[in-house]
Design a protein around this motif. Structure first.
Motif, PDB file in Angstrom:
ATOM      1  N   ARG A  50       0.854  -1.191   0.000  1.00  0.00           N
ATOM      2  CA  ARG A  50       0.000   0.000   0.000  1.00  0.00           C
ATOM      3  C   ARG A  50       0.887   1.237   0.000  1.00  0.00           C
ATOM      4  N   PRO A  51       0.666   2.156  -0.928  1.00  0.00           N
ATOM      5  CA  PRO A  51       1.511   3.359  -0.984  1.00  0.00           C
ATOM      6  C   PRO A  51       1.436   4.152   0.319  1.00  0.00           C
ATOM      7  N   LEU A  52       2.566   4.727   0.727  1.00  0.00           N
ATOM      8  CA  LEU A  52       2.650   5.554   1.923  1.00  0.00           C
ATOM      9  C   LEU A  52       2.972   6.980   1.506  1.00  0.00           C
ATOM     10  N   TRP A  53       2.129   7.932   1.910  1.00  0.00           N
ATOM     11  CA  TRP A  53       2.325   9.310   1.470  1.00  0.00           C
ATOM     12  C   TRP A  53       3.655   9.889   1.957  1.00  0.00           C
ATOM     13  N   ASP A  54       4.103   9.431   3.148  1.00  0.00           N
ATOM     14  CA  ASP A  54       5.327   9.996   3.698  1.00  0.00           C
ATOM     15  C   ASP A  54       6.571   9.181   3.340  1.00  0.00           C
ATOM     16  N   PRO A  56       7.384   8.273  -0.204  1.00  0.00           N
ATOM     17  CA  PRO A  56       7.022   8.220  -1.621  1.00  0.00           C
ATOM     18  C   PRO A  56       8.061   7.531  -2.498  1.00  0.00           C
ATOM     19  N   HIS A 180      14.041   6.959   5.894  1.00  0.00           N
ATOM     20  CA  HIS A 180      13.586   8.291   5.487  1.00  0.00           C
ATOM     21  C   HIS A 180      14.663   9.324   5.816  1.00  0.00           C
TER      22      HIS A 180
END
Length: 260
Positions: A50-54, A56, A180
């Motif tokens: 599932r894509p994670l907005w934070d 990318p 990140h």
């Protein structure tokens, strides 16, 4: 990694037997087999992420493999053998399955005021019946080493359920939201916050700091971005400059939820 295990995980035939339904992304359980040798494994295809907005950039699978490479470079081998490969549902991560024992000998929830000697309190809270409880973990070298790697990889999800105990070996798993560039460290291993790094840990961080600027950094760029590799080197540099474990961020987002 044992070369035989690497070959098995990378080139063996994967047969899926089930899915770990509690996982938020597709996490498949099965067997990988090659030339009469087989082992249980976890396979996480990219198409099931599932894509994670934070987060990318890159993939969860890539970040899992990158964390394994960091663990191996440290010499501590705290992540199960993990490879990136094609599989029944396309490219993804394949990791050796580890049968885990009860982790409560290293991490537990207990009544407030009852933390035993040799344990470190992490945070306070309330139980299901409103009683005051604390989360604490053992002052254990294996956990401490994993905490160091979590700082360098910027692990945003070090939950109790992501710790596996097998005999005297401790493993960390589920490293899809690491690396990140911004500080996102969220962990239940805050017991050493502000403490000095032990000499052996400092030596390892010095090695990683150098390796991230060399062969390890080049390897990681196959799975995470160059900017993320540079950020990891900065985190290692900060550990060396301060000589101490970091403390939780003041914004209160320092504990993953749920913590177990």
């Amino acid at each position: 990694m044992n070369p035989d295990t690497e070959v098995l995980l990378t080139t063996g035939a994967i047969e899926i037997s089930g899915r770990l339904v509690e996982a938020s992304n597709a996490t498949l359980f099965g067997t990988v087999s090659l030339d009469g040798v087989s082992a249980e494994c976890v396979y996480k295809p990219i198409r099931g992420e599932r894509p994670l907005w934070d987060f990318p950039d890159g993939t969860l699978a890539g970040r899992e493999v990158a964390t394994y490479l960091l663990s191996e470079a440290s010499g501590w081998s705290l992540v199960p053998p993990t490879v990136f490969r094609d599989g029944p549902f396309g490219p993804g991560m394949c990791q050796l399955w580890i049968d885990s024992e009860d982790i409560s000998s290293l991490l537990d929830i207990m009544r407030a005021g009852s933390v035993p000697a040799g344990w470190l309190q992490v945070f306070e809270g309330y139980g299901a019946d409103g009683e005051e409880v604390v989360v604490a973990h053992a002052d254990d070298e294996r956990l401490r080493r994993l905490a160091v790697l979590d700082v360098v990889s910027n692990n945003a999800d070090r939950k109790g359920g992501h710790l596996l105990l097998s005999g005297d070996r401790l493993y960390g798993v589920d490293h899809g939201i690491c690396w990140h560039g911004d500080n996102k460290l969220r962990t239940i291993l805050w017991g050493w916050a502000g403490d000095r790094l032990p000499d052996d840990a400092r030596e390892v961080v010095e090695k990683l700091h150098s390796d991230l600027d060399g062969d390890l950094g080049e390897q990681l760029c196959d799975y995470i971005t160059l900017d993320e590799v540079i950020a990891a080197r900065r985190r290692a540099d900060r550990l060396l400059r301060t000589g101490r474990f970091p403390s939780p961020r003041p914004d209160g987002r320092a504990i993953p939820w749920p913590p177990f």
